[in-house]
Write an enzyme that holds these catalytic residues in place. Structure first.
Site, PDB file in Angstrom:
ATOM      1  N   SER A   1      -3.398 -29.318  11.203  1.00 28.52           N
ATOM      2  CA  SER A   1      -3.989 -30.441  10.470  1.00 28.52           C
ATOM      3  C   SER A   1      -4.982 -29.921   9.451  1.00 28.52           C
ATOM      4  O   SER A   1      -5.599 -28.874   9.664  1.00 28.52           O
ATOM      5  CB  SER A   1      -4.737 -31.360  11.426  1.00 28.52           C
ATOM      6  OG  SER A   1      -5.937 -30.739  11.859  1.00 28.52           O
ATOM      7  N   ASP A   2      -5.169 -30.647   8.368  1.00 32.01           N
ATOM      8  CA  ASP A   2      -6.317 -30.345   7.520  1.00 32.01           C
ATOM      9  C   ASP A   2      -7.558 -30.603   8.397  1.00 32.01           C
ATOM     10  O   ASP A   2      -7.510 -31.381   9.351  1.00 32.01           O
ATOM     11  CB  ASP A   2      -6.333 -31.211   6.268  1.00 32.01           C
ATOM     12  CG  ASP A   2      -7.164 -30.560   5.158  1.00 32.01           C
ATOM     13  OD1 ASP A   2      -8.013 -29.702   5.464  1.00 32.01           O
ATOM     14  OD2 ASP A   2      -6.974 -30.917   3.984  1.00 32.01           O
TER      15      ASP A   2
END
Ligand code: NAG
Ligand code: NAG
Ligand code: NAG
Ligand code: NAG
Ligand code: NAG
Ligand code: NAG
Ligand code: NAG
Ligand code: NAG
Ligand code: NAG
Ligand code: NAG
Ligand code: NAG
Length: 804
Positions: free
Chosen positions: A327-328
């Site tokens: 994930s960012d």
């Protein structure tokens, strides 16, 4: 990466945190746990120091396949240990010999200090890592938008190779990791985007090719570029792990209070396939990247990191990712904390994201909450609750960990990779890397105006120059861009120029160094306009007017700048776009100005006049014009109107390159079974043919078109020139791109000579368009192959028809 709310705090904390960490431990990166730096986990002495016998752990048994070893490793772990392995800053499990590992490293255009893993020594505490040499700096290459302007695939790959060599050297010294969350391959849909400098521009194919080359440079080990027939691509060894980000439809940071965290991108399927997903598909399929990062934004209501269609079905299923999905940073947290996913609790956001196919949650683990407790990622914080509440399956956790550990196995994290184990300080900032950095920066310089051949200057005749403007002594930030580390060497434009001539305030040759900087365009910061700061424009006009001779304007920027005032001003004789050229930037600029290098860069994105942005909001995701709202199209593919200042592909040279092609036309008849025929949207009044188009997916298309472009250098200076091949769909097709890049090649041509460049186009790739239905189809009818630059344009028609 970092959320904007925490960005300022983060910068402060980083400085503080690095001091604290420096003082506290010597084992915070690489393989650790015993106060000594190891280059691999499976080291008998390491286990012995932990009071363990390595032989009792089959995950260290090199005779077993990776999959068996990973299964063994996960088999040893308790649920709690597993959950602790789902975030970017893992604790490991010392009782079974598994060390802590920090996943988050960055290497956008050189090793970066962003993220907690890459650790340069600090002059204040030079002996941070006892037993290893102090490393203060690394090679900072030009920013990606510069490198993109070179249209040189070899350069892109070479940069990846140099960066990964420096990365392995840092790893060997316990100062860095093996997993890098670069490159950034979002297409620049809107010229206001603050992260344009990080990307390869606005064309999905060029961006995709950049991704493939950089990733292969970062990952490929000679002899292991592919797997043998029947081999398992999940076990292909890699040098470092790259990551294509941010997937998907992410290209807005903060525009008029629309932030990337909360933005819900409303995107048609056609635009997903044609533009937003295309570079990612190329990165995974052709680059065989080992990681993809999902983005903060939602797409049609669903957060990208919780979208099983985007993650499990598309990346892992259709494109066959061999690696992990991350994930960012804080992308799972914002679903709940910032209510981008109404009604989802922390447990539910975490559970839904893992289930959708997210393998690793990046959270800002170096941050502390109000009580001084570290703020960890959501997966490791809420994972146990999710399991206990029956919302998260342990088998899904195992799957995620398998994807992670298989990647680490391929990286030699457990066993080392012999040919890289001796890399050390001497391999960082080596002469070879520094000269690649200058060469790369020179290759990306784009000459936009050169009236009466004002450039290059003859240093002997000029002798003295008057240099002005805010970027003469460009601070590192303005030259190096973002996601950077401390450069090996830092050459300002003034220093570069001083190698050729002296300075004088009364000299008749004036060179102005202007442009913008990261206060105007950067992560978390979209642009309000495309102009230079007002006082800078005024100053340039004033200086030009007062100067007896036309002046030279050098622009530093990532995105395009509306310099119409200079384009038409006869007192501004030359305009050179230098991007953000990195640590060696001053040398590269001076080499071009004084003719040591003939500029050959071409713009990787359209430069618009400022009025363009008054015609459409940044939040409109459509690439094609939206007539009912009066919005123009985006990028050269869908806009060629009056607001174009310099078009995509624009770039002058100190010579002229003319083209010749002997192909005058080609017919291609492709036999198809009727079931492969697809509809095609025609302009009004055009009647459809019997088989209007074929679906590329359903057809094993092997038809190719070969042709040569003769590139004639008609001047008396040799130079490099990127040949860019476009195709144009048949005129009667509705809503088709104006043209699109399908191939390119940078070639060097000596003065007054000709070089033949051969191209082979696969018909189903080069002539395909994406229909309203989101099918990728080849239209029947007359398409055009077009090769053009500022001085020359050649084309030939290709008539395609489908026979039953
Ligand atoms: C670092 O090493 C020390 C011993 O020197 C050990 O106590 C500590 O747990 C290690 N830290 C990590 C994160 O491995
Ligand atoms: C390693 O695996 C091989 C193959 O299964 C096995 O023969 C060998 O005994 C194992 N080695 C150890 C030390 O367990
Ligand atoms: C953005 O939000 C701030 C604070 O809520 C407000 O003061 C400002 O006017 C807003 N700006 C725009 C362009 O809406
Ligand atoms: C997200 O939520 C957190 C916690 O409520 C808050 O501190 C932060 O400012 C929010 N960020 C944004 C971008 O809205
Ligand atoms: C190299 O790193 C050191 C230590 O961080 C820093 O002081 C120096 O300025 C860097 N060198 C350059 C050329 O930036
Ligand atoms: C500048 O140009 C003027 C007019 O062309 C000329 O008279 C003068 O000598 C030049 N000055 C220098 C320093 O070259
Ligand atoms: C323009 O104005 C800003 C803010 O006052 C100032 O920092 C900057 O130096 C000025 N630039 C020029 C080229 O005069
Ligand atoms: C180069 O291409 C041209 C056609 O564009 C062709 O006529 C010529 O023979 C080619 N020359 C060589 C050396 O292949
Ligand atoms: C090129 O044009 C000539 C003359 O019109 C024609 O005879 C020839 O077939 C054409 N070649 C191709 C490949 O279409
Ligand atoms: C492409 O880049 C490579 C690596 O920097 C360089 O050696 C080569 O000369 C470049 N090609 C051209 C045609 O400029
Ligand atoms: C194209 O150029 C190559 C050399 O670069 C040559 O071998 C080939 O014959 C040329 N083809 C045509 C059609 O001119």
């Amino acid at each position: 990466m970092a959320s904007s709310s925490s960005l300022h705090l983060l910068v402060l904390l980083l400085a503080v945190a690095s001091l604290i960490l420096c003082a506290a431990s010597s084992n915070d990166t690489g393989v650790s746990g015993t106060g000594k730096v190891y280059t691999k986990v499976c080291e008998p002495a390491r286990f012995a120091a932990l009071g363990l016998d390595m032989e009792s752990f089959q995950y260290c048994n090199v005779s077993l396949p990776y999959a068996d070893r990973v299964r063994d490793l996960i088999g040893w772990m308790t649920v709690k240990e597993k959950v602790g392995g789902l975030g970017d800053w893992t604790a490991g499990a010392p009782r079974i010999g598994l060390p802590a590992y920090k996943w988050w490293s960055e290497a956008l255009h050189g090793l970066s200090t962003t993220g907690p893993t890459t650790r340069f020594d600090n002059l204040a505490t030079p002996h941070l890592h006892s037993g290893t040499a102090a490393v203060y700096n690394a090679t900072v290459f030009a920013n990606v938008i510069n490198s993109a302007a070179s249209f040189n695939e070899t350069l892109w790959k070479s940069i990846g190779q140099a960066v990964s060599t420096e990365a392995r050297a840092m790893y060997n010294m316990g100062k860095g990791g093996l997993t890098y969350w670069s490159p950034n391959i979002n297409v620049v849909r809107d010229p206001r985007w603050g992260r344009t400098l990080e990307t390869p521009g606005e064309d999905p194919y060029v961006v995709g090719r950049y991704a493939v080359n950089f990733v292969r440079g970062m990952q490929d080990i000679p002899g292991h570029e592919t797997v043998a027939a029947g081999g398992d691509p999940n076990t292909r060894p890699i040098k470092t792990s790259a990551c294509c980000k941010h997937y998907a439809a992410y290209d807005l940071d903060d525009w008029k209070n629309h932030t990337r965290f909360k933005f819900n991108a409303r995107v048609e399927e056609r635009d997903m396939i044609e533009t937003f997903q295309r570079p990612f598909e190329m990165c995974v399929r052709d680059g065989d990247v080992s990681s993809v990062m999902c983005s903060y934004n939602r797409i049609n209501g669903v957060p990208a990191c919780a979208d099983s269609h985007l993650l499990s079905q598309t990346i892992r299923g259709d494109w066959q990712l061999h690696g992990y999905i991350v994930s960012d940073c804080d992308a799972v947290r914002v679903m709940t904390d910032n209510a981008t996913w109404p009604g989802y609790s922390p447990v539910e956001s975490s559970a839904a994201s893992l289930k959708a196919g997210l393998d690793l949650d990046c959270g800002e683990s170096w941050m502390k909450d109000a009580n001084g407790k570290p703020v960890m990622d959501f997966f490791s914080t809420y994972g146990m609750d999710a399991v206990n509440m029956g919302k998260m399956r342990e088998s899904d956790i195992d799957k995620a960990l398998t994807n992670q550990y298989m990647t680490l196995m391929r990286l030699g994290y457990f066993d080392d990779i012999a040919q890289y184990s001796s890399l050390s300080k001497k391999d960082i900032c080596s002469d070879e890397h520094k000269s690649l950095a200058v060469d790369g920066a020179r290759q990306g310089m784009v000459l936009l105006k050169n009236e009466n051949n004002l450039l290059p200057l003859d240093a002997k005749k000029v002798a003295r120059v008057n240099v002005r403007g805010p970027h003469i002594q460009a601070p590192e930030k303005a030259m190096d861009g973002d996601y950077t580390g401390p450069p090996c060497r830092y050459v300002t434009p003034r220093q570069g120029i001083s190698k050729f001539v002296k300075f004088s305030h009364v000299a008749n040759t004036t060179i102005y160094f202007g442009g913008i900087n990261l206060n105007i365009e950067s992560e978390g910061n979209d642009r309000e306009d495309l102009l230079l700061p007002k006082n800078q424009t005024e100053q340039i006009i004033r200086i030009a007017k007062a100067s007896p001779n036309p002046i030279i304007l050098v622009i530093l920027s990532g995105g395009g700048v509306d310099v119409s005032f200079a384009q038409n001003n006869p007192k501004i004789g030359a305009i050179l776009w230098a991007g953000y050229p990195g640590g060696e930037g001053g040398n590269a600029i001076a080499d071009v100005i004084f003719g040591q290098y003939n500029p050959g860069g071409r713009l990787p994105l359209t430069w618009f006049k400022n009025n363009y942005i008054n015609q459409l909001p940044m939040t409109s995701m459509e690439l094609r014009p939206v007539p009912k709202l009066g919005y123009p199209g985006r990028t050269y593919k869908f806009y060629d109107g009056p607001e174009v200042l310099y078009p995509f592909g624009y770039g002058l040279s100190y010579t002229k390159f003319l083209y010749k092609m002997d192909a005058n036309g080609t017919d291609v008849a492709i036999p198809v079974a009727g079931r492969h025929c697809k509809q095609l949207s025609y302009k009004p009044g055009v009647s459809a043919s019997a088989c209007p188009a074929i679906n590329v997916d359903g057809h094993a298309c092997t038809e190719t078109i070969r042709f040569n472009v003769s590139v004639i250098n008609s001047g008396d200076k040799g130079g490099s020139h990127p040949v860019i091949v476009f195709t144009k769909p048949p005129a009667e097709v509705d809503e088709a791109p104006i043209k699109q890049v399908v191939a390119f090649q940078r070639v060097f041509v000596h003065a007054r000579s000709t070089v033949n460049v051969s191209f082979t186009l696969n018909v189903c790739k080069a002539f395909a368009i994406v229909e309203k239905t989101a099918y990728t189809v080849v239209p029947s009818g007359v398409s055009t192959v077009l090769v053009e630059n500022v001085d020359s344009s050649v084309s030939f028609p290709v008539k395609i028809n489908f026979s039953a």
